[in-house]
Design a protein around this motif. Structure first.
Motif, short mmCIF file in Angstrom:
data_model
loop_
_atom_site.label_atom_id
_atom_site.label_comp_id
_atom_site.label_asym_id
_atom_site.label_seq_id
_atom_site.Cartn_x
_atom_site.Cartn_y
_atom_site.Cartn_z
N SER A 118 0.84 -1.20 0.00
CA SER A 118 0.00 0.00 0.00
C SER A 118 0.87 1.24 0.00
CB SER A 118 -0.91 0.01 1.24
OG SER A 118 -1.75 -1.12 1.27
N LEU A 119 0.39 2.28 -0.69
CA LEU A 119 1.11 3.54 -0.78
C LEU A 119 0.13 4.69 -0.55
CD1 LEU A 119 3.85 4.96 -1.61
CD2 LEU A 119 2.85 5.13 -3.90
N GLU A 120 0.44 5.54 0.41
CA GLU A 120 -0.36 6.72 0.66
C GLU A 120 -0.02 7.77 -0.39
OE1 GLU A 120 -1.64 9.15 4.67
OE2 GLU A 120 0.48 8.70 4.36
N VAL A 121 -1.06 8.41 -0.93
CA VAL A 121 -0.87 9.40 -2.00
C VAL A 121 -1.41 10.74 -1.53
CG1 VAL A 121 -1.41 10.00 -4.39
CG2 VAL A 121 -1.07 7.60 -3.76
N ALA A 122 -0.59 11.77 -1.64
CA ALA A 122 -1.02 13.11 -1.23
C ALA A 122 -2.12 13.61 -2.16
CB ALA A 122 0.16 14.06 -1.26
N ASP A 123 -3.19 14.16 -1.57
CA ASP A 123 -4.29 14.78 -2.31
C ASP A 123 -5.04 13.81 -3.24
OD1 ASP A 123 -3.64 17.32 -1.18
OD2 ASP A 123 -2.03 17.53 -2.67
N ASP A 124 -4.97 12.53 -2.94
CA ASP A 124 -5.74 11.55 -3.70
C ASP A 124 -5.91 10.31 -2.83
OD1 ASP A 124 -7.21 10.49 -5.76
OD2 ASP A 124 -5.54 10.31 -7.16
N GLY A 125 -6.60 9.31 -3.36
CA GLY A 125 -6.75 8.06 -2.62
C GLY A 125 -5.47 7.25 -2.65
N ASP A 126 -5.41 6.21 -1.84
CA ASP A 126 -4.21 5.37 -1.74
C ASP A 126 -4.10 4.43 -2.94
OD1 ASP A 126 -3.97 6.60 0.72
OD2 ASP A 126 -4.88 4.92 1.80
#
Length: 263
Positions: A71-79
């Motif tokens: 899993s990768l957290e994405v700034a200003d969007d969903g993961d």
């Protein structure tokens, strides 16, 4: 051991609902609780986990699969998420790639090694079962506030936890659910239970989340997720054995090329 359905039915020790003055107040409070839930889980960056998926039919017969999840957290969007099946042999090499989004439909792809091709999951098909489990493709996406409207329903006790009870209504016209009812404990806003209602507004499934463990002194993760389908008697259990954070994952680890090379 009790059946998972028996455990599910015995979970809720209900106390009277707290009075909510009007619809606007219920909506505002529901959104505030959901926003707090989302903010508390921000900043985890990336993670990898090992998971055992156990599928049970109505007769209690089981099949077991071994999975790796990234899993990768994405700034200003969903993961972003990548799920790789390692066992048994008939699903080995199958991989699922999910890009959750804010304000637009998610992007999802499934790589089928037997066909050696990537299949895109159309938005209208995301209510379908994920790899034969009781989880739908849309259940595999990250929780994003813009995907729902919210309503606070009151307070209830679930498995000994004093919880907020919040209704979240999917805004996606292709969702397989008309609404979801979520129980979050007041201490940490950990989700303990979700009821899913189908397009006929009947109770379809219940997800129970247990064995919450704390990581990085901030982020709670449930190590056991049990989804019971009340209409078919089937269930799926996801048992997480290991979670590692900050493993160096980047955007380059989440694309259709890496999907086909996933091993």
């Amino acid at each position: 051991m009790k059946s998972f359905l028996s455990l599910m039915l015995g979970l809720a020790l209900v106390t009277p609902l707290t009075h909510v003055a009007n619809a606007d107040e219920a909506a505002d409070r529901g959104l505030a609780i959901a926003t707090d839930r989302k903010q508390r889980d921000a900043g985890w960056n990336n993670s990898e986990s090992a998971v055992t998926m156990t599928l049970r039919n109505a007769q209690g017969e089981e099949s077991v699969r071994k999975i790796r999840s990234k899993s990768l957290e994405v700034a200003d969007d969903g993961d972003k998420g990548l799920t790789i099946f390692d066992e048994p042999r008939d699903v080995k090499g199958t991989a699922f790639l999910n890009f959750s989004h804010i304000g637009k439909p998610d992007d999802q792809w499934l790589y089928l090694p037997a066909l050696k091709r990537v299949k895109r999951i159309a938005s209208r098909n995301k209510s379908g079962p994920f790899m034969g489990s009781e989880f739908a493709y849309e259940d595999m996406s990250s929780f994003e506030l813009d995907k729902y409207s919210f309503r606070y329903l009151g307070d209830e006790t679930v498995a000994g936890h004093d919880c907020y009870k919040v209704e979240q209504t999917p805004l996606d016209k292709f969702s397989g659910y008309t609404r979801q009812v979520v129980w979050l404990d007041k201490d940490e806003l950990r989700v303990h239970k979700i009821d899913f209602y189908d397009r006929k507004k009947s109770l379809l499934k219940t997800l129970t989340l247990t064995d919450h463990q704390l990581y990085k002194e901030r982020y709670w993760r449930a190590h056991t997720a049990t989804m019971v389908n009340h209409q078919t008697g089937k269930s799926t259990v996801l048992q997480t054995e290991d979670i590692r954070f900050d493993t160096g994952l980047t955007d380059d680890d989440f694309n259709q090329t890496t999907l086909q090379r996933a091993r």
